[in-house]
Design a protein around this motif. Sequence first.
Motif, short mmCIF file in Angstrom:
data_model
loop_
_atom_site.label_atom_id
_atom_site.label_comp_id
_atom_site.label_asym_id
_atom_site.label_seq_id
_atom_site.Cartn_x
_atom_site.Cartn_y
_atom_site.Cartn_z
N VAL A 59 13.17 28.03 15.18
CA VAL A 59 14.36 28.31 15.70
C VAL A 59 14.46 28.25 17.28
CG1 VAL A 59 15.36 31.06 15.26
CG2 VAL A 59 14.44 29.26 13.36
N VAL A 60 12.81 29.23 18.18
CA VAL A 60 12.94 29.31 19.05
C VAL A 60 13.12 28.29 20.13
CG1 VAL A 60 11.26 29.75 21.29
CG2 VAL A 60 11.11 31.48 18.72
N VAL A 61 12.06 27.24 19.88
CA VAL A 61 12.53 25.62 19.92
C VAL A 61 13.61 24.89 20.30
CG1 VAL A 61 11.95 23.40 19.93
CG2 VAL A 61 10.23 25.26 19.79
N VAL A 62 14.95 25.29 19.39
CA VAL A 62 16.18 25.16 19.08
C VAL A 62 17.60 26.24 19.79
CG1 VAL A 62 18.32 25.10 16.82
CG2 VAL A 62 15.86 24.20 16.63
N LEU A 63 16.65 27.32 19.93
CA LEU A 63 17.87 28.19 20.88
C LEU A 63 17.46 27.94 21.99
CD1 LEU A 63 17.21 31.39 18.84
CD2 LEU A 63 19.33 29.55 18.71
N SER A 64 16.29 27.36 22.47
CA SER A 64 16.38 26.95 23.81
C SER A 64 16.72 25.31 24.67
CB SER A 64 14.03 27.15 24.40
OG SER A 64 14.62 24.99 23.42
N PHE A 65 17.94 24.96 23.49
CA PHE A 65 18.69 23.54 23.73
C PHE A 65 20.00 24.38 23.64
CE2 PHE A 65 14.63 21.28 22.33
CZ PHE A 65 14.89 21.71 23.59
N THR A 66 20.00 25.45 23.12
CA THR A 66 21.44 26.37 23.83
C THR A 66 22.24 27.25 25.42
OG1 THR A 66 20.88 28.22 21.91
CG2 THR A 66 21.05 25.66 21.38
N ASP A 67 23.18 27.86 25.19
CA ASP A 67 23.34 28.64 25.59
C ASP A 67 23.61 30.17 25.16
OD1 ASP A 67 25.91 28.17 24.24
OD2 ASP A 67 27.06 27.72 26.58
N TYR A 68 23.02 30.54 24.15
CA TYR A 68 23.43 30.78 23.09
C TYR A 68 22.67 33.01 23.42
CZ TYR A 68 22.64 34.58 18.17
OH TYR A 68 22.90 35.44 18.08
N GLN A 69 23.86 33.67 23.11
CA GLN A 69 23.87 35.09 23.97
C GLN A 69 23.35 35.84 21.89
OE1 GLN A 69 25.91 36.60 26.67
NE2 GLN A 69 25.29 34.86 27.67
N PHE A 70 22.29 36.97 22.22
CA PHE A 70 22.47 37.94 21.34
C PHE A 70 24.13 38.54 20.99
CE2 PHE A 70 17.75 38.30 22.31
CZ PHE A 70 17.43 37.43 21.23
N GLY A 71 24.36 38.17 19.65
CA GLY A 71 25.37 39.10 19.20
C GLY A 71 26.57 37.77 19.04
N ALA A 72 26.81 37.28 19.87
CA ALA A 72 27.76 36.17 19.96
C ALA A 72 28.16 35.26 19.14
CB ALA A 72 27.37 35.35 21.76
N THR A 73 29.08 34.94 18.81
CA THR A 73 29.48 34.42 17.18
C THR A 73 28.80 32.94 17.51
OG1 THR A 73 32.08 34.70 17.82
CG2 THR A 73 31.27 36.16 16.46
#
Length: 294
Positions: free
Chosen positions: A29-43
């Motif tokens: 999950v961390v590896v996948v998130l590292s390629f996104t601009d996801y922020q905690f709480g964002a939909t």
Amino acid sequence: MLRRAVIDLVLVGPAALALVVFIFLPVAVVVVLSFTDYQFGATRFEWVGLGNYADLFGSRLGRNALINTLVYAAIVIPASVGLGLLVALGLHGIAHTVPRVSAVLRAVYFLPVAATLVAMAVAWQMLLHPSLGLVNQWLAGLGLPSRQWLSDRGLVLYTLAAIGVWQSVGYNMVLFLAGLAAIPPTLYDAAAVDGAEGGWSRFWVVTWPMLGPTTLFVMIVTAANAFRVFETVATMTQGGPAFASDTIVYALYREGFVYFKAGYASAITVVFFAALLLLTAIQIAVVERRVHYR
């Protein structure tokens, strides 16, 4: 065969499932998130590819955190391993003559490991206070100028490294003492027959080679602890002054849990893991060549 396979599955299955759920899955999950601009709480989030990694290595703050971590590790690893070995040799030597003194000194050296690091960091912060701290008062008593140990940009990282060495020596000492106790005395007798009767020659011919596995383990553990330094930075400097003591793990905490940039923090985590894995591989490749297992 079927019965044995079922028994193996029952015995190994829960541990394997826990390993997948609590280790491998979060890493993925961390590896996948590292390629996104996801922020905690964002939909929703956007796929940014290597953008987070480019920001990390391209920004001054990102490179500064990486360089500070490498400098910190370059100081703490050899100093704490060397001092831990030196203290262990001294305590092992006096254990046969004055065992009570050796036991007391072991407890004293191990105290920083047993104590809460945050509490010790607060104590160090008081000791290093520019006007009220005992360290500067001792320097003044010796006629030396006082220092801004935690406020000087050119000094703060080395101050934290010295505290890291102080913290690690006791743990390394215990490991080396265990390694020294496992060396058969007959090896020293055989070395004496071959002419290695002095303490220095006995160390190089018997002690140091036999401590190879212990030294390799100590170096790997010390490197891992040095790279993930966080408590002293968070308690004493918060990465300051002007990010002079910023480290990769504290930057991860700041970006992920203060600014809520989960994607960028994940990229920092991946880089941290890769750097630690590379350092461990280098240590094994270099040191294990001279390790003698028995």
